[in-house]
Design a protein around this motif. Structure first.
Motif, PDB file in Angstrom:
ATOM      1  N   GLU A 198       0.872  -1.186   0.000  1.00  0.00           N
ATOM      2  CA  GLU A 198       0.000   0.000   0.000  1.00  0.00           C
ATOM      3  C   GLU A 198       0.898   1.222   0.000  1.00  0.00           C
ATOM      4  O   GLU A 198       1.509   1.552   1.011  1.00  0.00           O
ATOM      5  CB  GLU A 198      -0.854   0.019   1.259  1.00  0.00           C
ATOM      6  CG  GLU A 198      -2.243  -0.552   1.102  1.00  0.00           C
ATOM      7  CD  GLU A 198      -3.022  -0.432   2.399  1.00  0.00           C
ATOM      8  OE1 GLU A 198      -3.723  -1.399   2.749  1.00  0.00           O
ATOM      9  OE2 GLU A 198      -2.895   0.625   3.064  1.00  0.00           O
ATOM     10  N   LEU A 199       0.956   1.877  -1.112  1.00  0.00           N
ATOM     11  CA  LEU A 199       1.801   3.069  -1.174  1.00  0.00           C
ATOM     12  C   LEU A 199       0.922   4.271  -1.402  1.00  0.00           C
ATOM     13  O   LEU A 199       0.183   4.326  -2.389  1.00  0.00           O
ATOM     14  CB  LEU A 199       2.807   2.939  -2.321  1.00  0.00           C
ATOM     15  CG  LEU A 199       3.824   1.818  -2.165  1.00  0.00           C
ATOM     16  CD1 LEU A 199       4.686   1.707  -3.391  1.00  0.00           C
ATOM     17  CD2 LEU A 199       4.689   2.096  -0.945  1.00  0.00           C
ATOM     18  N   THR A 200       1.010   5.250  -0.450  1.00  0.00           N
ATOM     19  CA  THR A 200       0.157   6.420  -0.574  1.00  0.00           C
ATOM     20  C   THR A 200       0.872   7.587  -1.233  1.00  0.00           C
ATOM     21  O   THR A 200       0.270   8.597  -1.519  1.00  0.00           O
ATOM     22  CB  THR A 200      -0.306   6.892   0.823  1.00  0.00           C
ATOM     23  OG1 THR A 200       0.868   7.112   1.610  1.00  0.00           O
ATOM     24  CG2 THR A 200      -1.152   5.821   1.465  1.00  0.00           C
ATOM     25  N   SER A 201       2.168   7.478  -1.405  1.00  0.00           N
ATOM     26  CA  SER A 201       2.865   8.613  -2.022  1.00  0.00           C
ATOM     27  C   SER A 201       4.016   8.089  -2.848  1.00  0.00           C
ATOM     28  O   SER A 201       4.421   6.932  -2.749  1.00  0.00           O
ATOM     29  CB  SER A 201       3.379   9.577  -0.944  1.00  0.00           C
ATOM     30  OG  SER A 201       4.165   8.893  -0.018  1.00  0.00           O
ATOM     31  N   GLU A 202       4.505   8.972  -3.658  1.00  0.00           N
ATOM     32  CA  GLU A 202       5.624   8.655  -4.529  1.00  0.00           C
ATOM     33  C   GLU A 202       6.865   8.469  -3.677  1.00  0.00           C
ATOM     34  O   GLU A 202       7.178   9.279  -2.822  1.00  0.00           O
ATOM     35  CB  GLU A 202       5.830   9.817  -5.496  1.00  0.00           C
ATOM     36  CG  GLU A 202       6.908   9.602  -6.526  1.00  0.00           C
ATOM     37  CD  GLU A 202       6.357   8.961  -7.780  1.00  0.00           C
ATOM     38  OE1 GLU A 202       5.138   9.014  -7.973  1.00  0.00           O
ATOM     39  OE2 GLU A 202       7.169   8.414  -8.537  1.00  0.00           O
ATOM     40  N   LEU A 203       7.600   7.401  -3.915  1.00  0.00           N
ATOM     41  CA  LEU A 203       8.798   7.185  -3.117  1.00  0.00           C
ATOM     42  C   LEU A 203      10.015   7.698  -3.878  1.00  0.00           C
ATOM     43  O   LEU A 203      10.117   7.517  -5.101  1.00  0.00           O
ATOM     44  CB  LEU A 203       9.000   5.697  -2.841  1.00  0.00           C
ATOM     45  CG  LEU A 203       7.864   4.965  -2.129  1.00  0.00           C
ATOM     46  CD1 LEU A 203       8.274   3.531  -1.875  1.00  0.00           C
ATOM     47  CD2 LEU A 203       7.489   5.663  -0.861  1.00  0.00           C
ATOM     48  N   PRO A 204      10.958   8.310  -3.144  1.00  0.00           N
ATOM     49  CA  PRO A 204      12.202   8.694  -3.809  1.00  0.00           C
ATOM     50  C   PRO A 204      12.936   7.440  -4.251  1.00  0.00           C
ATOM     51  O   PRO A 204      12.874   6.399  -3.567  1.00  0.00           O
ATOM     52  CB  PRO A 204      12.981   9.427  -2.711  1.00  0.00           C
ATOM     53  CG  PRO A 204      12.006   9.709  -1.619  1.00  0.00           C
ATOM     54  CD  PRO A 204      10.928   8.693  -1.745  1.00  0.00           C
ATOM     55  N   VAL A 208      14.836   5.263  -1.760  1.00  0.00           N
ATOM     56  CA  VAL A 208      13.970   4.561  -0.824  1.00  0.00           C
ATOM     57  C   VAL A 208      13.348   3.349  -1.494  1.00  0.00           C
ATOM     58  O   VAL A 208      13.286   2.263  -0.908  1.00  0.00           O
ATOM     59  CB  VAL A 208      12.874   5.507  -0.295  1.00  0.00           C
ATOM     60  CG1 VAL A 208      11.921   4.768   0.612  1.00  0.00           C
ATOM     61  CG2 VAL A 208      13.513   6.671   0.439  1.00  0.00           C
ATOM     62  N   GLU A 209      12.929   3.538  -2.743  1.00  0.00           N
ATOM     63  CA  GLU A 209      12.388   2.401  -3.475  1.00  0.00           C
ATOM     64  C   GLU A 209      13.403   1.292  -3.584  1.00  0.00           C
ATOM     65  O   GLU A 209      13.099   0.101  -3.370  1.00  0.00           O
ATOM     66  CB  GLU A 209      12.015   2.845  -4.902  1.00  0.00           C
ATOM     67  CG  GLU A 209      10.579   3.257  -5.063  1.00  0.00           C
ATOM     68  CD  GLU A 209      10.235   3.403  -6.530  1.00  0.00           C
ATOM     69  OE1 GLU A 209       9.040   3.381  -6.827  1.00  0.00           O
ATOM     70  OE2 GLU A 209      11.153   3.526  -7.361  1.00  0.00           O
ATOM     71  N   ALA A 210      14.628   1.693  -3.943  1.00  0.00           N
ATOM     72  CA  ALA A 210      15.680   0.686  -4.103  1.00  0.00           C
ATOM     73  C   ALA A 210      15.905  -0.047  -2.798  1.00  0.00           C
ATOM     74  O   ALA A 210      16.009  -1.280  -2.774  1.00  0.00           O
ATOM     75  CB  ALA A 210      16.978   1.365  -4.556  1.00  0.00           C
ATOM     76  N   ALA A 211      15.961   0.711  -1.671  1.00  0.00           N
ATOM     77  CA  ALA A 211      16.211   0.070  -0.389  1.00  0.00           C
ATOM     78  C   ALA A 211      15.099  -0.914  -0.067  1.00  0.00           C
ATOM     79  O   ALA A 211      15.350  -2.049   0.363  1.00  0.00           O
ATOM     80  CB  ALA A 211      16.335   1.135   0.697  1.00  0.00           C
ATOM     81  N   ALA A 212      13.860  -0.488  -0.276  1.00  0.00           N
ATOM     82  CA  ALA A 212      12.738  -1.378   0.020  1.00  0.00           C
ATOM     83  C   ALA A 212      12.824  -2.646  -0.832  1.00  0.00           C
ATOM     84  O   ALA A 212      12.639  -3.772  -0.351  1.00  0.00           O
ATOM     85  CB  ALA A 212      11.427  -0.635  -0.230  1.00  0.00           C
TER      86      ALA A 212
END
Lengths: 885, 141
Positions: A770-776, A779-783
């Motif tokens: 569930e993503l409510t906002s755009e991730l930098p 952060v996306e890479a880390a996740a």
């Protein structure tokens, strides 16, 4: 020779002798006026004899008595020459002239009864002159008895050898001259003795000397002019002679009586004087009067020592044994209590001293005790003075209060600290001067129940509050009742402040080291420094790019509202504390805003501020801002506020640079991670665009070639094999590329990439994103990597049956969780790739948790803040925004 | 290998095929891919297996337009396009209501894309390396 027997014997002899003389005179009737002679002569005899007896009784060892008795009998002997009896006559001849020698002896030996050398010579000469001559002439003289008629038979000299009138005359003349010499010498000696005598001695000598001198004078006259003036003249001369001689023992008796009287009166005088005595030394004066010795001194022996003090408590040296002063000890209860130092006293007078000192001993004891007491009082006074000196000079506050709370003693240090003078303090009550004092203190003093140590605030005259640490004692009188209290205090304000300051700084330093948020630290600094310096409000102002204004970045107030709210604008005009800091870069103080001009000052006054101290905060080598502490109302700031505030400014600077460093570090790490990612993407793209495309083209060409060849052609098998091989190569390359960088992540986003991951996973995965906002991108890479790494580990080690992957946006961060039901026991340190994962997460300012109890499954969670480190550093200046006041 | 040459060979093969099997109607294919090399090889391959390649597009926009204009039966669509991605084009084209069947392709593995393939309206995915007429036919309904 003492005792009643002797007395009785002598008296008996006297009576017999008198009767004999009566007999002689009665029978002979030689003189016409025999009765007269008896009448005048006998009193002389008897007076001498009686006096002699008295003297003998009084002073048995003293020859005076014997001499007087001898004179009495000697005078009697002269009457023996009137006897008709030859024996009596002869005896009379010998003894009748002895009495002058005896008289000289008596006078020269008075009052002690002994003779010194000179006197002995004179007396010996006198005896020679009288008795010696008589004995010498005895064989040669046949004197006519006086008044004898030629017809009457005279008694005869039994020892007569031959009558030699010429010899007699010559010897008599010589004897006469000798007598003159002896008399003159005696007079000289007596005169010298008189002159050398003390008044006391003179009193003793006077009667005898007077009468004796008179008698001698009359004697001389008689000897010189005996032949003239006829019978009547002779009679008169004789009468004078007798009277004057009678006076001698009378004089002696008078002397004794006087002594007795003196003694009695001296005692009386002494008692009277002692009773009426008002001044110190009264005993001495009374004794002086009693003993008639103006030079008398009294020395009191100090109890238990061999020291002697006079009546004022000063030390006295006793005179040496010899010398012209004598020390007489006075004893009381068998112990020497005092010593009288006086002129030598005749033996008779020692009785006087004894009598006088009987009552005086009591008075002496009293005076001795008084002298002792005075010495002790002096010592106590000296001791009190010493204590007072200590209290005066010690660097402590000292104060004594009575039961009403009045200040009976305040030392100079107390005056200095409190700002009141000693005159203002003495006599006023403690609470009058220090209204904030403890009102129950006096009650506790009266109840004999005080706190021995306490620490209380003291409001000085200038309005400053100092902390004093007191030691309290109760003052008691001799009966043990409480009469007041004395307190010694130490001004511990600075020490307390120092301790508080250290603690405050330690707290703040801990906050800084613990990476608390800067705004929290700044607010804490404002609060600590304001409390420490006695202010009611503290602010931290950051200077703007121009030098004319700044912004409040933190503040604290003792009340409910902060006078300068956070975010408000401060324009530096007028001579306020902060303006001075801006201008000089040094701490500055304003004592009273009522005396300062300018808009800022007016604004501050309107807010109720009274005084301020400001200190600069330097960070990054420049003036960053200032800390300001202010007071409201009447309170004033500590005197050393400027120095203390500087240390807190340093804490702020430390916090700023620490925060700056931390952020730079985080930004640097994030940059490194991003660079790494970018590199991998580039690599993957190169692979994709280069090698992969070629292999794909090769694969297609091979396929096409295959279609042109029949199935049974020998090339067909080769082509098929080549095609398979190529497939494998492509597959491996794709795996490699995917390992380097998941292209789908940057192309399609996190959700697609996670879907691809979970689709490839050998263990079934339950994916919930569930993503409510755009991730930098970082952060996306880390996740993504968290999930990828976890799924890899699960596939390798966990032996799990199902995996749950959850991705949520909560607050300002993304929470990724991967949970499996496998065997657990994952160790982040043992090369499972979790170490590198933790670094990546950490570089983004996030936190990675691994929970892997043995046998209980593994849960890997990551919390990644959406704000990536790398903001602008705090230490730069910002343009001032005009916030609403 | 020049496109023209490739095209020549392919078309000659296709003509031969068409002479022998002219009772069979050829499936019309539009190839959308930004790699011209791939487009040529794909055309050669498909034409040798009896498909008719009606056009080639080098970008998503061009492909969408040509699909509208030419009305092919099959759209061979690369996922990586310069201006958009294949899924968006597939979604747009199939949403039109036309009866175009979209076959997605990519150098990458299909599993890389997960559910995106199914959710965008495409009929299926073929990796470029595995491209063949038979596979395409297998995906067609």
């Amino acid at each position: 020779m003492t005792g009643r027997r002797a007395t009785v014997a002598i008296l008996a002899a006297l009576v017999v002798a008198t009767l004999a003389v009566f007999q002689v005179e009665a029978t002979t009737r030689l003189h016409e006026n025999g009765d007269m002679y008896i009448g005048f002569g006998l009193p002389v005899v008897w007076s001498f004899a009686i006096s002699g007896l008295i003297a003998l009784r009084r002073r048995p060892g003293n020859r005076t008595g014997l001499l007087m008795i001898a004179i009495g009998f000697g005078w009697l002997a002269s009457a023996l020459t009137d006897s008709r009896n030859d024996v009596v006559f002869t005896i009379g001849l010998v003894l009748s002239n002895v009495w002058p020698g005896l008289l000289i002896h008596l006078l020269l030996s008075y009052p002690s009864g002994t003779l010194d050398r000179r006197s002995r010579i004179i007396v010996t000469a006198g005896y020679i002159d009288t008795l010696g001559v008589s004995l010498l002439l005895l064989p040669f003289s046949q004197p006519r008895a006086d008044g004898q008629g030629a017809s009457e038979r005279s008694a005869g000299n039994l020892l007569l050898v031959s009558h030699q009138p010429a010899l007699i005359s010559v010897v008599q003349v010589i004897a006469f001259l000798g007598a003159l010499v002896v008399l003159a010498a005696a007079l000289v000696v007596l005169g010298q003795r008189w002159r050398a005598s003390s008044p006391a001695l003179r009193r003793v000598l006077a009667p005898m000397y007077l009468t004796g001198a008179t008698a001698i004078g009359v004697t001389l006259l008689v000897v010189a002019g005996l032949e003239i003036a006829g019978v009547v003249g002779q009679m008169i001369t004789f009468y004078c002679f007798c009277i004057s001689f009678t006076a001698i023992p009378v004089g002696y008796l008078f002397g004794i009586l006087r002594t007795r009287l003196d003694r009695g009166s001296a005692v009386q005088t002494l008692l009277t004087n002692l009773r009426d005595r008002r001044t110190t030394g009264g005993l001495r004066d009374a004794l002086r009067v009693a003993l008639s010795d103006p030079s008398l001194e009294v020395a009191y022996r100090r109890a238990g020592t061999d020291e002697y003090l006079d009546a004022t408590g000063e030390r006295v040296e006793l005179p040496a044994a010899a010398g012209d002063r004598v020390a007489t000890e006075i004893e009381h209860d068998g112990e020497v209590v005092a010593v009288l130092v006086h002129a030598p006293v005749p033996p008779e007078e020692t009785g006087l001293i004894d009598a006088v000192c009987g009552p005086a001993a009591m008075a002496i004891e009293t005076e001795r005790l008084q002298a002792d007491l005075r010495a002790q009082i002096q010592e106590v006074s000296a001791s009190e003075r010493r204590i007072r000196d200590v209290l005066e000079n010690v660097h402590l506050l000292a104060v004594s209060l009575d039961l009403d709370g009045r200040i009976t003693f305040a030392n100079q240090h107390l005056a200095d600290v409190t700002g009141w003078t000693r005159e203002e303090l003495a006599g006023s009550t403690w609470l009058e001067r220090f209204p904030t004092g403890d009102r129950r203190y006096l009650d506790r003093v009266r109840a004999d129940d005080i706190l021995v140590h306490d620490e209380t605030p003291l409001l000085t005259r200038s309005g400053e509050v100092r902390s004093i640490s007191w030691s309290n004692t109760l003052d008691r009188d001799a009966a043990g009742r409480v009469v007041g209290s004395t307190s010694i205090g130490e001004d511990v304000t600075d020490r307390n402040r120092g301790a508080r300051q250290e603690e405050a700084l330690r707290r703040l330093a801990t906050m800084v080291a613990g990476a608390a948020r800067p705004d929290e630290i700044f607010a804490a600094v404002c609060e600590e420094v304001a409390l420490l310096l006695g202010g009611q409000t503290g602010s931290l102002v950051r200077f703007g790019a121009s030098t004319g204004a700044g912004t409040v970045v933190a503040g604290w107030s003792a009340g409910s509202t902060i006078p300068m709210p956070v975010g408000s604008n401060v324009a530096f005009d007028g001579p306020t504390a902060i303006t001075a800091v801006v201008r000089t870069g040094r701490p500055a103080r304003v004592e009273d805003y009522a005396e300062v001009e300018g808009d800022l000052a007016e604004r501050l006054r309107a807010l109720g501020l009274r005084s301020s101290v400001a200190a600069p905060v330097a960070a990054g080598g420049r003036l960053w801002g200032a800390i300001i502490v202010s007071t409201l109302g009447d309170a004033i700031l500590a005197r050393d506020a400027e120095a203390r505030i500087g240390q807190f400014a340093e804490v702020v600077a430390l916090c700023l640079s620490s925060t700056d460093a931390r952020e730079q570090l985080a930004a640097s790490r994030a940059r490194i991670v991003a660079a790494g990612d970018a590199e991998r993407r580039r690599l993957e793209r190169n692979l994709h665009d280069g090698a992969q495309q070629r292999l794909v083209a090769l694969s297609l060409a091979l396929r096409m070639a295959r279609t042109t060849v029949a199935a049974d052609h020998p090339a067909a098998e080769l082509l098929d094999a080549a095609g398979d091989e190529l497939m494998h190569a492509l597959e491996e390359l794709r795996e490699l590329a995917r390992g380097i960088h998941p292209a789908v992540l940057s192309d399609q986003g996190l959700r697609a990439a996670l879907g691809a991951l979970t689709g490839r996973s050998p263990v079934p995965v339950d994916l919930d994103v569930e993503l409510t906002s755009e991730l930098p991108p970082p952060v996306e890479a880390a996740a993504y990597y968290v999930v990828a790494e976890s799924l890899t580990n699960i596939a390798k080690y966990a032996q799990a049956s199902v995996v749950e992957v959850t991705v949520r946006c909560v607050g300002g961060e993304v929470r990724v969780a991967v949970r499996d039901d496998g065997v657990g026991g994952a160790d982040p340190a043992s090369g499972t790739g979790l170490r590198g994962l933790a670094d990546r997460v950490d570089a983004l300012g996030g936190v990675l948790h691994v929970s892997s109890p043995a046998g209980g499954g593994t849960t890997v969670t990551a919390e990644l803040p959406l704000a990536v480190p790398g903001r602008e550093p705090v230490t730069s200046t910002v343009g001032v925004a005009d916030w609403a006041d | 290998m020049s496109t023209r040459a490739g095209k020549g060979v392919a078309s000659r093969i296709a003509w031969k095929r068409a002479v022998w099997d002219d009772d069979r109607m050829a499936v019309r294919v539009l190839i959308v891919d930004d790699h011209p090399g791939f487009r040529a090889r794909a055309r050669a391959l498909l034409e040798s297996e009896g498909f008719e390649v009606v056009g080639e597009a080098g970008s998503g926009a061009e492909g969408t337009r040509m699909a509208r204009d030419l009305g092919p039966d099959v759209l061979l669509l690369d996922v990586q396009l310069p201006d958009t991605d294949g899924f968006a084009v597939a979604t747009a084209v199939t949403a039109d209501g036309g009866n175009v069947q979209v076959v997605l392709t990519s150098s990458r593995d299909g599993s890389d894309f997960g559910t995106l393939v199914g959710s965008c309206g495409a009929s299926g995915f073929i990796a470029k390396a595995e491209l063949s007429g038979a596979r395409v036919s297998a995906l067609l309904r």
